[in-house]
Motif scaffolding. Structure first.
Motif, PDB file in Angstrom:
ATOM      1  N   MET A   1      -7.572   1.696  -5.520  1.00  0.00           N
ATOM      2  CA  MET A   1      -7.345   3.112  -5.252  1.00  0.00           C
ATOM      3  C   MET A   1      -8.258   3.922  -6.182  1.00  0.00           C
ATOM      4  O   MET A   1      -8.208   3.745  -7.396  1.00  0.00           O
ATOM      5  N   ILE A   2      -9.062   4.766  -5.589  1.00  0.00           N
ATOM      6  CA  ILE A   2      -9.965   5.612  -6.358  1.00  0.00           C
ATOM      7  C   ILE A   2      -9.418   7.034  -6.250  1.00  0.00           C
ATOM      8  O   ILE A   2      -9.260   7.567  -5.158  1.00  0.00           O
ATOM      9  N   VAL A   3      -9.107   7.574  -7.413  1.00  0.00           N
ATOM     10  CA  VAL A   3      -8.417   8.859  -7.487  1.00  0.00           C
ATOM     11  C   VAL A   3      -9.378   9.938  -7.986  1.00  0.00           C
ATOM     12  O   VAL A   3     -10.169   9.700  -8.900  1.00  0.00           O
ATOM     13  N   ASP A   4      -9.265  11.104  -7.385  1.00  0.00           N
ATOM     14  CA  ASP A   4     -10.155  12.223  -7.697  1.00  0.00           C
ATOM     15  C   ASP A   4      -9.699  12.960  -8.956  1.00  0.00           C
ATOM     16  O   ASP A   4      -9.494  14.164  -8.943  1.00  0.00           O
ATOM     17  N   GLU A   5      -9.543  12.217 -10.021  1.00  0.00           N
ATOM     18  CA  GLU A   5      -9.167  12.756 -11.331  1.00  0.00           C
ATOM     19  C   GLU A   5      -9.818  11.870 -12.396  1.00  0.00           C
ATOM     20  O   GLU A   5      -9.805  10.644 -12.268  1.00  0.00           O
ATOM     21  N   PRO A   6     -10.373  12.459 -13.445  1.00  0.00           N
ATOM     22  CA  PRO A   6     -10.996  11.626 -14.484  1.00  0.00           C
ATOM     23  C   PRO A   6      -9.977  10.893 -15.367  1.00  0.00           C
ATOM     24  O   PRO A   6     -10.272   9.853 -15.926  1.00  0.00           O
ATOM     25  N   ARG A   7      -8.762  11.441 -15.453  1.00  0.00           N
ATOM     26  CA  ARG A   7      -7.713  10.819 -16.269  1.00  0.00           C
ATOM     27  C   ARG A   7      -6.424  10.748 -15.454  1.00  0.00           C
ATOM     28  O   ARG A   7      -6.046  11.701 -14.784  1.00  0.00           O
ATOM     29  N   ILE A   8      -5.756   9.618 -15.580  1.00  0.00           N
ATOM     30  CA  ILE A   8      -4.509   9.399 -14.861  1.00  0.00           C
ATOM     31  C   ILE A   8      -3.364   9.400 -15.881  1.00  0.00           C
ATOM     32  O   ILE A   8      -3.459   8.711 -16.911  1.00  0.00           O
ATOM     33  N   PRO A   9      -2.294  10.109 -15.617  1.00  0.00           N
ATOM     34  CA  PRO A   9      -1.161  10.105 -16.556  1.00  0.00           C
ATOM     35  C   PRO A   9      -0.587   8.688 -16.742  1.00  0.00           C
ATOM     36  O   PRO A   9      -0.538   7.901 -15.799  1.00  0.00           O
TER      37      PRO A   9
ATOM     38  N   VAL B   1       0.844  -1.201   0.000  1.00  0.00           N
ATOM     39  CA  VAL B   1       0.000   0.000   0.000  1.00  0.00           C
ATOM     40  C   VAL B   1       0.879   1.251   0.000  1.00  0.00           C
ATOM     41  O   VAL B   1       0.646   2.187  -0.771  1.00  0.00           O
ATOM     42  N   GLY B   2       1.901   1.267   0.829  1.00  0.00           N
ATOM     43  CA  GLY B   2       2.792   2.426   0.907  1.00  0.00           C
ATOM     44  C   GLY B   2       3.463   2.734  -0.417  1.00  0.00           C
ATOM     45  O   GLY B   2       3.556   3.900  -0.826  1.00  0.00           O
ATOM     46  N   ALA B   3       3.931   1.685  -1.101  1.00  0.00           N
ATOM     47  CA  ALA B   3       4.597   1.884  -2.388  1.00  0.00           C
ATOM     48  C   ALA B   3       3.631   2.447  -3.425  1.00  0.00           C
ATOM     49  O   ALA B   3       3.964   3.379  -4.162  1.00  0.00           O
ATOM     50  N   ALA B   4       2.423   1.892  -3.469  1.00  0.00           N
ATOM     51  CA  ALA B   4       1.433   2.346  -4.452  1.00  0.00           C
ATOM     52  C   ALA B   4       0.978   3.775  -4.152  1.00  0.00           C
ATOM     53  O   ALA B   4       0.890   4.609  -5.056  1.00  0.00           O
ATOM     54  N   VAL B   5       0.707   4.062  -2.900  1.00  0.00           N
ATOM     55  CA  VAL B   5       0.290   5.413  -2.520  1.00  0.00           C
ATOM     56  C   VAL B   5       1.420   6.394  -2.799  1.00  0.00           C
ATOM     57  O   VAL B   5       1.177   7.519  -3.244  1.00  0.00           O
ATOM     58  N   GLY B   6       2.652   5.975  -2.588  1.00  0.00           N
ATOM     59  CA  GLY B   6       3.797   6.833  -2.885  1.00  0.00           C
ATOM     60  C   GLY B   6       3.828   7.284  -4.336  1.00  0.00           C
ATOM     61  O   GLY B   6       4.152   8.442  -4.627  1.00  0.00           O
ATOM     62  N   VAL B   7       3.473   6.381  -5.236  1.00  0.00           N
ATOM     63  CA  VAL B   7       3.424   6.743  -6.658  1.00  0.00           C
ATOM     64  C   VAL B   7       2.363   7.819  -6.889  1.00  0.00           C
ATOM     65  O   VAL B   7       2.606   8.803  -7.598  1.00  0.00           O
ATOM     66  N   LEU B   8       1.199   7.656  -6.278  1.00  0.00           N
ATOM     67  CA  LEU B   8       0.130   8.649  -6.451  1.00  0.00           C
ATOM     68  C   LEU B   8       0.520   9.993  -5.845  1.00  0.00           C
ATOM     69  O   LEU B   8       0.272  11.046  -6.433  1.00  0.00           O
ATOM     70  N   VAL B   9       1.153   9.946  -4.683  1.00  0.00           N
ATOM     71  CA  VAL B   9       1.594  11.180  -4.022  1.00  0.00           C
ATOM     72  C   VAL B   9       2.647  11.885  -4.871  1.00  0.00           C
ATOM     73  O   VAL B   9       2.601  13.111  -5.034  1.00  0.00           O
ATOM     74  N   ASP B  10       3.582  11.128  -5.426  1.00  0.00           N
ATOM     75  CA  ASP B  10       4.623  11.721  -6.277  1.00  0.00           C
ATOM     76  C   ASP B  10       4.037  12.446  -7.486  1.00  0.00           C
ATOM     77  O   ASP B  10       4.644  13.371  -8.021  1.00  0.00           O
ATOM     78  N   HIS B  11       2.864  12.004  -7.930  1.00  0.00           N
ATOM     79  CA  HIS B  11       2.196  12.634  -9.080  1.00  0.00           C
ATOM     80  C   HIS B  11       1.114  13.623  -8.643  1.00  0.00           C
ATOM     81  O   HIS B  11       0.316  14.084  -9.468  1.00  0.00           O
ATOM     82  N   ASP B  12       1.081  13.923  -7.336  1.00  0.00           N
ATOM     83  CA  ASP B  12       0.145  14.893  -6.781  1.00  0.00           C
ATOM     84  C   ASP B  12      -1.313  14.555  -7.104  1.00  0.00           C
ATOM     85  O   ASP B  12      -2.120  15.437  -7.414  1.00  0.00           O
ATOM     86  N   LEU B  13      -1.637  13.254  -7.045  1.00  0.00           N
ATOM     87  CA  LEU B  13      -3.001  12.814  -7.319  1.00  0.00           C
ATOM     88  C   LEU B  13      -3.769  12.648  -6.008  1.00  0.00           C
ATOM     89  O   LEU B  13      -3.326  11.936  -5.106  1.00  0.00           O
TER      90      LEU B  13
END
Length: 167
Positions: free
Chosen positions: A141-149, A109-121
């Motif tokens: 993981m549900i992200v508050d963006e309609p498109r993910i880079p 979980v930490g590794a995956a969340v780290g990727v999202l945090v690094d991309h400011d998602l």
């Protein structure tokens, strides 16, 4: 926890199915021995129909749970939480589902969340299915963006813990 519960109901496969269903759905039991979802009663006949067993098995399971103090403590406090993954698109959210190579490994979980945090998602919701209760555990993981880079998916796929990634 599941190992203890499973052992408690090892003598009754039908009651074991009831307990598993309750846990998987976040259903609890009130002090009167009724199945509840966040305090709302669900008829035993409906639970029985859902898992193809008799309502009497459901009622007997609930009574048995209440007789055991440690199980009573768990099931009288059980709460269901909404899963936004099914409605994410309509809400303008994105869903990333990660299947780990080994769900018991630490740091997934930490590794995956780290990727999202690094991309400011911004993360709207995150949950992990219990590896003791499901054959194919996953991190959602549900992200508050309609498109993910695309770079986010590339970095997530590159994590050593990842077996499969579903977008």
């Amino acid at each position: 926890m599941w190992a203890d519960i499973s052992q408690e109901f090892a003598d009754s496969p039908s009651q074991s199915r009831v307990v598993r269903f309750l846990i998987e759905n976040g259903f609890g039991i009130n002090e009167e021995g009724r199945i509840v979802c966040n305090g709302i009663e669900i008829p035993a006949t409906h639970i029985g129909r859902a898992i193809e067993t008799d309502r009497r098995v459901v009622d007997a399971t609930a009574r048995r749970i209440l007789e055991k103090p440690e199980l009573r403590e768990i099931f009288t406090r059980m709460r269901a939480v909404p899963d936004l993954s099914g409605v994410a698109e309509g809400l303008g959210l994105s869903v990333i589902t990660l299947y780990p190579k080994d769900a018991h490994q630490k740091g997934i979980v930490g590794a995956a969340v780290g990727v999202l945090v690094d991309h400011d998602l911004p993360i709207r919701q995150i949950y992990v299915t219990d590896p003791y209760l499901t054959e194919e555990p996953r991190l959602v993981m549900i992200v508050d963006e309609p498109r993910i880079p695309a770079s986010v998916y590339e970095r997530l796929r590159a994590l050593p813990q990842v077996k499969k990634l579903v977008i």
